[in-house]
Design an enzyme around this catalytic site. Structure first.
Site, PDB file in Angstrom:
ATOM      1  N   ASN A 100      -3.726 -12.884 -18.460  1.00  0.00           N
ATOM      2  CA  ASN A 100      -4.482 -14.039 -18.001  1.00  0.00           C
ATOM      3  C   ASN A 100      -5.774 -13.518 -17.401  1.00  0.00           C
ATOM      4  OD1 ASN A 100      -4.151 -16.342 -15.191  1.00  0.00           O
ATOM      5  ND2 ASN A 100      -5.397 -16.541 -17.015  1.00  0.00           N
ATOM      6  N   GLY A 101      -6.890 -14.010 -17.925  1.00  0.00           N
ATOM      7  CA  GLY A 101      -8.189 -13.548 -17.431  1.00  0.00           C
ATOM      8  C   GLY A 101      -9.055 -13.156 -18.605  1.00  0.00           C
ATOM      9  N   CYS A 128     -19.479 -19.980 -11.019  1.00  0.00           N
ATOM     10  CA  CYS A 128     -19.923 -21.043 -11.930  1.00  0.00           C
ATOM     11  C   CYS A 128     -20.615 -22.171 -11.161  1.00  0.00           C
ATOM     12  CB  CYS A 128     -18.746 -21.579 -12.741  1.00  0.00           C
ATOM     13  SG  CYS A 128     -17.363 -22.061 -11.712  1.00  0.00           S
ATOM     14  N   CYS A 156     -14.104 -16.443  -5.790  1.00  0.00           N
ATOM     15  CA  CYS A 156     -15.194 -16.469  -6.763  1.00  0.00           C
ATOM     16  C   CYS A 156     -15.663 -17.909  -6.872  1.00  0.00           C
ATOM     17  CB  CYS A 156     -14.716 -15.989  -8.132  1.00  0.00           C
ATOM     18  SG  CYS A 156     -16.015 -16.104  -9.396  1.00  0.00           S
ATOM     19  N   SER A 158      -5.684 -34.499 -12.615  1.00  0.00           N
ATOM     20  CA  SER A 158      -6.276 -33.518 -11.697  1.00  0.00           C
ATOM     21  C   SER A 158      -7.137 -34.176 -10.615  1.00  0.00           C
ATOM     22  CB  SER A 158      -7.064 -32.455 -12.469  1.00  0.00           C
ATOM     23  OG  SER A 158      -7.950 -33.076 -13.355  1.00  0.00           O
ATOM     24  N   ASP A 163     -12.936 -37.641  -9.643  1.00  0.00           N
ATOM     25  CA  ASP A 163     -12.486 -36.605 -10.584  1.00  0.00           C
ATOM     26  C   ASP A 163     -12.765 -35.239  -9.962  1.00  0.00           C
ATOM     27  OD1 ASP A 163     -11.332 -35.540 -12.808  1.00  0.00           O
ATOM     28  OD2 ASP A 163     -12.883 -36.168 -14.218  1.00  0.00           O
ATOM     29  N   CYS A 193     -18.251 -19.220 -17.017  1.00  0.00           N
ATOM     30  CA  CYS A 193     -17.249 -18.326 -16.429  1.00  0.00           C
ATOM     31  C   CYS A 193     -17.012 -17.166 -17.386  1.00  0.00           C
ATOM     32  CB  CYS A 193     -15.937 -19.078 -16.222  1.00  0.00           C
ATOM     33  SG  CYS A 193     -14.627 -17.984 -15.624  1.00  0.00           S
ATOM     34  N   CYS A 240     -10.346 -17.310  -8.046  1.00  0.00           N
ATOM     35  CA  CYS A 240     -11.157 -18.361  -8.674  1.00  0.00           C
ATOM     36  C   CYS A 240     -11.034 -19.696  -7.927  1.00  0.00           C
ATOM     37  CB  CYS A 240     -10.678 -18.515 -10.112  1.00  0.00           C
ATOM     38  SG  CYS A 240     -11.316 -19.954 -10.950  1.00  0.00           S
ATOM     39  N   GLY A 295      -2.169 -23.341 -20.437  1.00  0.00           N
ATOM     40  CA  GLY A 295      -2.539 -23.028 -21.810  1.00  0.00           C
ATOM     41  C   GLY A 295      -1.629 -23.750 -22.774  1.00  0.00           C
TER      42      GLY A 295
HETATM   43  S1  SF4 Z   1     -16.887 -18.254 -12.519  1.00  0.00           S
HETATM   44 FE1  SF4 Z   1     -15.981 -20.195 -11.768  1.00  0.00          FE
HETATM   45  S2  SF4 Z   1     -14.241 -20.574 -13.133  1.00  0.00           S
HETATM   46 FE2  SF4 Z   1     -14.840 -18.417 -13.388  1.00  0.00          FE
HETATM   47  S3  SF4 Z   1     -13.551 -17.244 -11.989  1.00  0.00           S
HETATM   48 FE3  SF4 Z   1     -15.444 -17.693 -10.897  1.00  0.00          FE
HETATM   49  S4  SF4 Z   1     -15.032 -19.647  -9.836  1.00  0.00           S
HETATM   50 FE4  SF4 Z   1     -13.471 -19.405 -11.406  1.00  0.00          FE
END
Ligand code: SF4
Length: 456
Positions: free
Chosen positions: A103-104, A433, A430, A281, A342, A379, A234, A29
């Protein structure tokens, strides 16, 4: 995206430790930074818009004394980029004052704001967490778990109240949070790289649903919430957000990214002369692609590292401007068939500009390889990707995206390939997205500025 840090270390300069911890978390951030200290239970916070070294200097740090400190670097996901939303925030409640860094992103922030039933100073979702703890008349070790039970969504949190440090993770563990030790003193941080920077030993990850409290009696751990049936760390942390030297669930991020590149080379080979990363990255995946394909690795694109990450600047105008300030191709790409690696394509504008820059520099072919599958859905858990209608892959085929960015060829890693590179099972991550399968309910109105006062 935010970074959090916390330490209890009587006799040490806790503000300075936090400053260095935040320096290691600056990539999480860049909009604002802050530190709060507790001295014999009295809280003081200093926070402002800007990078860590812009917000703090020797004088301001020396004014922050105490036995406990928390710190925060912020990239806004709920609430705009304004001073009032900088953290750690201080909330004076009926029972206590709480300093808090989050954070979140919560998915039930609107319900909780209504329930708190009083105006809040910020438009972020984080102040409701502080308000729930600050208004609860039970002891802190009961008030924090009660607040945790009310939260839905992603919350890796550090806080100070009643002369104690607390830190917790939501039941899914969306965002990382680790516990370390500096001698006998506890340190918590979003990523293990911050422990390394302050010289702390990594102890362990804070578990989903776990609350850690630190006071003069030591460090106490409570499994305040039953961990969710499935974990939801994530997956974006693995391929984009976390620093390469961080370990997530025991897996070093750099190694995972190199494996993504190797896998990509196997899944989508290209006939080419050079492999170039989009720094920084994309670099580890490009190393992996070059290693697995036998095509020489080249820096190719030189990055001005003093310009903030394009992804992190929210305004489209700034982003367009940012790309030209940020990358410059080397003459060696001229006449060459290049593979550009990338980590992701979200809107597609950065990739399109880089492809066109490489053709302008004389590249004969530009093959784009991406170490994540197409990003197709927003997200709700703390990464400000974009709205679905702005995501180039949400409604376009790979061929349509290739045409839009102007590349000779385009390929993404498969979801299975990405998963395998993380060495974590699908049930631990997760990936919403990328798959549109969200582990929690999602809010009807998730606009980032939904709690901003209406402008006349
Ligand atoms: S939706 Fe995508 S960016 Fe958001 S927490 Fe889940 S994996 Fe991560």
């Amino acid at each position: 995206m935010c970074g959090v840090f916390g330490v209890r270390a009587p006799g040490r300069d806790v503000a300075r430790l936090s400053y260095f911890g935040l320096y290691a978390l600056q990539h999480r951030g860049q909009e604002s930074a802050g530190i709060a200290v507790s001295e014999h239970g009295r809280l003081t916070a200093l926070r402002d818009l800007g990078l860590v070294p812009q917000v703090f200097d020797e004088r301001s740090l020396s004014g922050l004394r105490g036995e406990l400190a928390i710190g925060h670097t912020r990239y806004s996901t709920t609430g705009g980029n304004a001073w009032a939303n900088a953290q750690p925030l201080l909330h004076h409640g009926r029972t206590r004052t709480v300093a808090l860094g989050h954070n979140g992103n919560l998915v039930n922030a609107a319900d909780l704001r209504a329930e708190v039933g009083k105006p809040l100073a910020s438009s972020s979702d984080s102040e409701v967490i502080a308000a729930l703890v600050a208004d609860d008349d039970r002891p802190l070790e009961e008030a924090v778990p009660a607040a945790m039970a009310r939260l839905e969504g992603a919350a890796s949190v550090v806080g100070l109240a009643d002369g104690r440090l607390f830190a917790f993770r939501d039941a899914y563990g969306f965002r990382p949070l680790v516990l370390g030790r500096l001698g006998a003193d506890p340190v918590v941080a979003s990523e293990s790289c911050a422990l390394d920077l302050v010289g702390a030993e990594f102890d362990r990850e804070i578990r989903p649903g776990e609350l850690v409290l630190a006071d003069e009696d030591g460090v106490h751990s409570v499994q305040a919430l039953e961990p969710a049936e499935r974990g939801a760390l994530c997956i974006f942390e693995f391929f984009y957000l976390a620093r390469p030297d961080t370990r997530l669930s025991g897996v070093e991020v750099h190694g995972a990214r190199v494996r993504m590149g190797e896998r990509l080379a196997a899944e989508a080979p290209a006939e080419a002369d050079l492999v170039l990363p989009i720094p920084d990255s994309g670099t580890p995946a490009a190393i992996g692609f070059a290693r697995a394909s036998g095509i020489p690795f080249s820096e190719g694109l030189i990055k001005n590292r003093y310009v903030g990450r394009t992804f992190i600047q929210p305004e489209q105008g700034m982003r367009e401007q940012g790309i030209r300030m940020k990358f410059n191709p080397l003459a060696e790409v001229s006449g060459q068939r290049v593979v550009v690696v990338d980590d992701s394509i979200v809107r597609g504008s950065t990739t399109r500009q880089i492809v066109s820059m490489l053709f302008d520099a004389g590249a004969a072919e530009v093959h784009v390889r991406i170490s994540s599958p197409p990003v197709v859905s927003p997200c709700f858990y703390g990464i400000d990707l974009a709205a679905e209608e702005e995501m180039i892959a949400a409604r376009a085929s790979v061929e349509e995206v290739r045409a839009a960015i102007g590349a000779t060829s385009l390929a993404y890693i498969s979801l299975e390939g990405l998963q395998a590179a993380t060495r974590r099972p699908a049930s631990a991550l997760c990936r919403a997205c990328l798959t549109r399968e969200y582990p929690t309910r999602v809010p009807a109105d998730a606009a980032k500025l939904r709690f901003e006062p209406a402008r006349a």
